[in-house]
Design an enzyme around this catalytic site. Structure first.
Site, mmCIF file in Angstrom:
data_model
loop_
_atom_site.group_PDB
_atom_site.id
_atom_site.type_symbol
_atom_site.label_atom_id
_atom_site.label_comp_id
_atom_site.label_asym_id
_atom_site.label_seq_id
_atom_site.Cartn_x
_atom_site.Cartn_y
_atom_site.Cartn_z
ATOM 1 N N ARG A 2 0.135 7.724 -2.607
ATOM 2 C CA ARG A 2 0.638 8.604 -1.670
ATOM 3 C C ARG A 2 2.148 8.993 -1.824
ATOM 4 N NH1 ARG A 2 -1.534 5.649 3.726
ATOM 5 N NH2 ARG A 2 -2.242 4.450 2.014
ATOM 6 N N SER A 40 -8.202 -4.930 4.883
ATOM 7 C CA SER A 40 -8.751 -4.505 3.557
ATOM 8 C C SER A 40 -9.035 -5.830 2.893
ATOM 9 C CB SER A 40 -7.781 -3.722 2.600
ATOM 10 O OG SER A 40 -7.537 -2.563 3.602
ATOM 11 N N ASP A 48 0.866 -1.344 0.165
ATOM 12 C CA ASP A 48 -0.028 0.112 0.066
ATOM 13 C C ASP A 48 0.727 1.361 -0.154
ATOM 14 O OD1 ASP A 48 -2.403 1.436 -0.076
ATOM 15 O OD2 ASP A 48 -2.715 1.278 1.980
ATOM 16 N N GLY A 49 0.252 2.256 -0.431
ATOM 17 C CA GLY A 49 1.005 3.616 -0.399
ATOM 18 C C GLY A 49 1.552 4.116 -1.592
ATOM 19 N N ASN A 63 -10.834 -2.544 -5.238
ATOM 20 C CA ASN A 63 -10.186 -1.697 -6.459
ATOM 21 C C ASN A 63 -10.927 -1.278 -7.646
ATOM 22 O OD1 ASN A 63 -7.064 -2.820 -4.937
ATOM 23 N ND2 ASN A 63 -7.969 -1.068 -4.207
ATOM 24 N N SER A 89 -7.461 -5.611 -5.179
ATOM 25 C CA SER A 89 -8.534 -6.380 -4.551
ATOM 26 C C SER A 89 -9.806 -6.102 -5.332
ATOM 27 C CB SER A 89 -8.573 -5.344 -3.391
ATOM 28 O OG SER A 89 -9.210 -4.345 -3.214
HETATM 29 C C1 IPE Z 1 -5.263 -2.902 -0.490
HETATM 30 O O1 IPE Z 1 -5.073 -1.532 -0.462
HETATM 31 C C2 IPE Z 1 -5.377 -3.475 -1.671
HETATM 32 C C3 IPE Z 1 -4.032 -3.487 -2.295
HETATM 33 C C4 IPE Z 1 -2.833 -3.512 -1.725
HETATM 34 C C5 IPE Z 1 -4.147 -4.118 -3.534
HETATM 35 P P1 IPE Z 1 -6.278 -0.463 -0.617
HETATM 36 O O2 IPE Z 1 -5.339 1.064 -0.790
HETATM 37 O O3 IPE Z 1 -7.258 -0.789 -1.523
HETATM 38 O O4 IPE Z 1 -6.982 -0.599 0.764
HETATM 39 P P2 IPE Z 1 -7.641 0.620 1.551
HETATM 40 O O5 IPE Z 1 -8.805 1.030 0.479
HETATM 41 O O6 IPE Z 1 -6.945 1.590 2.143
HETATM 42 O O7 IPE Z 1 -8.410 -0.219 2.402
HETATM 43 C C1 IPE Z 2 -1.689 0.293 -3.248
HETATM 44 O O1 IPE Z 2 -1.384 1.604 -3.545
HETATM 45 C C2 IPE Z 2 -1.713 -0.311 -4.739
HETATM 46 C C3 IPE Z 2 -3.192 -0.919 -5.067
HETATM 47 C C4 IPE Z 2 -3.955 -0.845 -4.139
HETATM 48 C C5 IPE Z 2 -3.685 -1.124 -6.237
HETATM 49 P P1 IPE Z 2 -2.582 2.485 -3.308
HETATM 50 O O2 IPE Z 2 -2.759 3.081 -4.913
HETATM 51 O O3 IPE Z 2 -3.716 2.176 -2.485
HETATM 52 O O4 IPE Z 2 -1.922 3.873 -2.942
HETATM 53 P P2 IPE Z 2 -2.784 4.809 -1.574
HETATM 54 O O5 IPE Z 2 -3.005 3.994 -0.497
HETATM 55 O O6 IPE Z 2 -3.635 5.716 -2.324
HETATM 56 O O7 IPE Z 2 -1.366 5.803 -1.300
HETATM 57 MG MG MG Z 3 -4.304 2.450 -0.704
#
Ligand code: IPE
Ligand code: IPE
Ligand code: MG
Length: 262
Positions: free
Chosen positions: A36, A208, A32-33, A80, A77
């Site tokens: 950001r 998540s 995640d992240g 997503n 996910s």
């Molecule tokens: C969890 O991250 C899913 C993946 C890393 C693929 P998300 O960014 O989708 O989760 P939430 O929305 O913060 O719970």
């Molecule tokens: C995780 O990073 C990748 C996926 C969920 C596909 P994010 O896209 O959720 O990044 P943040 O949480 O918005 O920073």
């Molecule tokens: Mg995320």
């Protein structure tokens, strides 16, 4: 709970030298992240996803080096799909590219590729490349790299219940014999060991909808590090953090094998 403090100390032991009882066999990661990371640099979110591929390479390589049995990465996910079309298109292009470009590297590292999640809804060209890479690496005997794509644990559990109910009605399975092991065999992770360690990057303290059944006794490690910055050293820290934890499985201190949970 794990922690920034444990991250401030440099690891001194190489995880590959840990006794096998203190080494996780299976690590699951919520990557995640990415968004950001990109936004912090004034870049569109997709740059974060693109740079996250370097982190995937780093953890696969390090996982192989320390003798991990399985690494399961949350790539996409079932929730997503709520993201903008443009981001979705980019994510699938990136996944397809990864499956093509990393093929030879996975072969060289003796890694076997598998996937969990619903195939329905995924772009056909992604599935074709996944099937090719999975077939090519099927005979590899090193680490299993499992990609969770279009994965949601509740959907997985509901699907398992549906198939089990059908088998019960058809007389293939006796409802009275359904125990935890029997139920597990209907999940997409059938035959895989449960994760010993669950890592989440970017600091959120939530699951998540990831592997809800399978992580029931996993150790949790949450780091503030954003996924595109995650490297081998961060994986090593998480493994050393894990090695320090007394796993009890509801019993008394002293390391029990994972199977002891049942
Ligand atoms: C969890 O991250 C899913 C993946 C890393 C693929 P998300 O960014 O989708 O989760 P939430 O929305 O913060 O719970
Ligand atoms: C995780 O990073 C990748 C996926 C969920 C596909 P994010 O896209 O959720 O990044 P943040 O949480 O918005 O920073
Ligand atoms: Mg995320």
């Amino acid at each position: 709970m794990p922690t920034e403090t444990s991250e401030s100390t440099q690891p001194t032991i190489d995880p590959k030298d840990l006794p096998s009882a203190q080494r996780p066999r299976h690590i699951a990661i919520i990557m995640d992240g990415n968004g950001r990371w990109a936004e912090a640099q004034g870049l569109p979110r997709i740059f974060g996803h693109r740079n996250g591929i370097r982190s995937v390479r780093a953890v696969v390589e390090e996982g192989c080096r320390i003798g991990l049995g399985q690494l399961t990465l949350y790539c996409f996910s079932s929730e997503n799909w709520k993201r903008p079309q443009r981001e979705l298109r980019f994510l699938f292009r990136l996944l397809r590219h990864f499956l093509i470009v990393e093929r030879s590297e996975l072969m060289e590292q003796n890694v076997r590729l598998t996937m969990i999640g619903r195939r329905e809804g995924l772009p056909e060209d992604v599935l074709v490349e996944y099937d090719r890479t999975a077939a090519m690496t099927a005979g590899n005997s090193g680490m299993t790299l499992c990609l969770a794509v279009n994965y949601g644990a509740r959907a997985e559990i509901a699907e398992a219940a549906r198939r089990l109910a059908r088998d019960a009605v058809a007389g293939v399975i006796d409802p009275g014999s359904v125990d935890e092991a029997a139920f597990s065999s209907y999940l997409s992770t059938a035959g895989m060991p449960d994760p010993d360690l669950l890592i989440r990057t970017a600091g959120e303290m939530r699951l998540s909808n990831y592997l809800l059944w399978q992580v029931s006794y996993a150790e949790l490690h949450v780091t503030e590090v954003l996924w595109p910055d995650f490297r081998a050293e961060h994986l090593r820290r998480a493994v050393l953090d894990y090695a320090r934890r007394p796993r009890k499985f509801g019993g008394l201190p002293g390391r029990s094998p994972t199977e002891g949970a049942v």
